[in-house]
Design a protein around this motif. Structure first.
Motif, PDB file in Angstrom:
ATOM      1  N   ASP A   1       8.284  19.691  20.419  1.00  0.00           N
ATOM      2  CA  ASP A   1       7.584  20.315  19.293  1.00  0.00           C
ATOM      3  C   ASP A   1       7.569  21.849  19.430  1.00  0.00           C
ATOM      4  O   ASP A   1       7.636  22.554  18.425  1.00  0.00           O
ATOM      5  N   ILE A   2       7.494  22.350  20.669  1.00  0.00           N
ATOM      6  CA  ILE A   2       7.614  23.806  20.875  1.00  0.00           C
ATOM      7  C   ILE A   2       8.988  24.252  20.345  1.00  0.00           C
ATOM      8  O   ILE A   2       9.095  25.235  19.605  1.00  0.00           O
TER       9      ILE A   2
ATOM     10  N   ILE B   1       8.860  29.704  13.244  1.00  0.00           N
ATOM     11  CA  ILE B   1       7.941  30.842  13.373  1.00  0.00           C
ATOM     12  C   ILE B   1       8.729  32.149  13.472  1.00  0.00           C
ATOM     13  O   ILE B   1       8.394  33.146  12.827  1.00  0.00           O
TER      14      ILE B   1
ATOM     15  N   THR C   1       5.032  30.500  20.789  1.00  0.00           N
ATOM     16  CA  THR C   1       5.870  31.413  19.997  1.00  0.00           C
ATOM     17  C   THR C   1       5.022  32.392  19.182  1.00  0.00           C
ATOM     18  O   THR C   1       5.365  33.576  19.078  1.00  0.00           O
ATOM     19  N   LEU C   2       3.918  31.915  18.639  1.00  0.00           N
ATOM     20  CA  LEU C   2       3.094  32.781  17.777  1.00  0.00           C
ATOM     21  C   LEU C   2       2.468  33.943  18.549  1.00  0.00           C
ATOM     22  O   LEU C   2       2.316  35.039  18.029  1.00  0.00           O
TER      23      LEU C   2
ATOM     24  N   TRP D   1       9.125  24.222  16.476  1.00  0.00           N
ATOM     25  CA  TRP D   1       8.407  25.281  15.770  1.00  0.00           C
ATOM     26  C   TRP D   1       8.992  26.676  16.015  1.00  0.00           C
ATOM     27  O   TRP D   1       8.854  27.564  15.177  1.00  0.00           O
ATOM     28  N   ARG D   2       9.626  26.877  17.200  1.00  0.00           N
ATOM     29  CA  ARG D   2      10.068  28.232  17.571  1.00  0.00           C
ATOM     30  C   ARG D   2      10.915  28.883  16.475  1.00  0.00           C
ATOM     31  O   ARG D   2      10.561  29.969  15.993  1.00  0.00           O
TER      32      ARG D   2
ATOM     33  N   LEU E   1      -1.331  27.094   9.811  1.00  0.00           N
ATOM     34  CA  LEU E   1       0.047  26.659   9.543  1.00  0.00           C
ATOM     35  C   LEU E   1       0.154  26.016   8.166  1.00  0.00           C
ATOM     36  O   LEU E   1       1.069  26.295   7.396  1.00  0.00           O
TER      37      LEU E   1
ATOM     38  N   THR F   1       2.727  25.639  18.896  1.00  0.00           N
ATOM     39  CA  THR F   1       3.055  26.838  18.109  1.00  0.00           C
ATOM     40  C   THR F   1       2.643  28.125  18.823  1.00  0.00           C
ATOM     41  O   THR F   1       3.284  29.156  18.667  1.00  0.00           O
TER      42      THR F   1
ATOM     43  N   GLY G   1      -2.579  30.251  14.670  1.00  0.00           N
ATOM     44  CA  GLY G   1      -2.213  29.187  15.611  1.00  0.00           C
ATOM     45  C   GLY G   1      -2.932  27.897  15.275  1.00  0.00           C
ATOM     46  O   GLY G   1      -2.561  26.834  15.770  1.00  0.00           O
TER      47      GLY G   1
ATOM     48  N   GLY H   1      -1.435  23.239  17.921  1.00  0.00           N
ATOM     49  CA  GLY H   1      -1.431  24.642  18.330  1.00  0.00           C
ATOM     50  C   GLY H   1      -0.788  24.838  19.704  1.00  0.00           C
ATOM     51  O   GLY H   1      -0.215  25.895  19.985  1.00  0.00           O
TER      52      GLY H   1
END
Ligand code: ASP
Length: 324
Positions: free
Chosen positions: A308-309, A316, A100-101, A312-313, A164, A97, A159, A94
């Motif tokens: 990882d950010i 998402i 961005t979430l 996922w960006r 997910l 993610t 999140g 989380g």
């Protein structure tokens, strides 16, 4: 955001006194915040870690569950805590993610933290109540397509890893279900065992024992390889969903501005804990393994988290599913 200048001011004298501070550290109990309810997978990892790190640190780590809002309340608590090494955070994917979430947060989800080290990567499992009218993943997919929103899908909020995994599953099946958010998958599991909700996708650290005890049904594991703790359980690919793959990594964080010697002391202790035979055995029973020592470092963890950010960006953003 308003907290940042204040933290910077607090950090300055702490940094000056850092070597002495690290030598004396800890002189009182450390609080490890878990951003989900007790009894769930993040809580399980945190409690095993707290027990294993305490003796090496020569102190006590107290786990505190600050649950709600998909893990953002607990993260906020740590981002805004005094950066003195006495408040740390055990969180999961989380952290990658949420930036961005969630487009509006009361804390900085990236710059509010210093990384200490990664802990583990945990497979997820697609599970259902014991009385569900499906026994294989293919039968489950057919049931979901037939019942759609009449099926309830439990998760730990927007999140959460379970959120997910649910999104991935619903998109792979092409059918939406009714999602039921909890403050963590510990309480969600209680309801799944009781049969109050139909389905969940959660880490083996919460599901392995229930699967082995037969109190819930398991349909697939979400990793490329089968999990030794659940050798009978097929992978999603084996069971008919080829691109369905997700695992959940956990990491340890401190508030940004925590003196480097203290971060290094915590990281060193994390590495010792991850070699503890009790922890290694318990992790294995729950379907996971500790990361190797070189990944339990602040620098590796920081690189992995930022990558990882970035991973996922676009996913998402393309899905357009923001928390707000
Ligand atoms: N496994 C949960 C999630 O879906 C969180 C938890 O309770 O640890 O993210």
């Amino acid at each position: 955001m308003t907290q940042l200048p204040r933290r910077a001011v607090l950090a300055a004298p702490a940094a000056l006194a850092a070597p002495a501070l690290a030598q004396a550290y800890p002189t009182r109990p450390i609080t490890m915040v878990v951003p989900f309810a007790a009894g769930g997978p993040t809580d399980t990892v945190a409690r095993l870690l707290a027990q294993a790190m305490g003796p090496d640190l020569g102190g006590t780590i107290v786990v505190e569950n600050v649950a709600g809002a998909g893990g953002t309340l607990g993260a906020q608590r740590v981002a805004q805590a005094r950066p003195d090494g006495y408040t740390i955070l055990c969180h999961h994917i989380g952290m990658a993610t949420i930036p961005t979430l969630y487009r509006r947060l009361a804390y900085d989800p990236v710059n509010g933290f210093a990384t200490i080290g990664m802990i583990t990567e945990v497979p997820m499992t697609i599970v259902g109540r014991r009385t569900l009218e499906a026994n294989t993943l293919a039968e489950l997919v057919a049931l979901v397509r037939q019942r759609g929103e009449r099926l309830n899908y439990a998760n730990a909020g927007i999140g959460a890893a379970s959120h997910l995994c649910g999104l991935l599953f619903m998109s792979a099946v092409g059918t939406a279900m009714t999602t039921v958010p909890y403050r963590g998958t510990g309480p969600a599991m209680n309801d799944l065992v009781a049969g109050t909700v139909d389905l969940m996708c959660d880490q083996t650290t919460n599901t392995a024992e229930q699967i082995r005890a037969g109190t819930i049904k398991a349909f697939a594991v979400t990793t490329r390889e089968r999990v030794p703790a659940l050798p009978e359980l097929p992978t999603a690919a084996e069971a008919g969903l080829p691109d369905f793959e997700i695992s959940v990594w956990h990491g340890l964080y401190a508030p940004r501005g925590t003196p480097e010697p203290i971060i290094n002391r915590l990281s060193q202790s994390l590495q010792v804990a991850l070699r503890s035979p009790v922890l290694v055995q318990r992790f294995a029973d729950l379907g996971t393994t500790p990361v190797p020592p070189e990944r339990a470092t602040p620098a590796y963890h920081q690189r992995f988290w930022q990558a990882d950010i970035a991973r996922w960006r676009p996913i998402i953003q393309a899905a357009g599913s923001f928390a707000d």
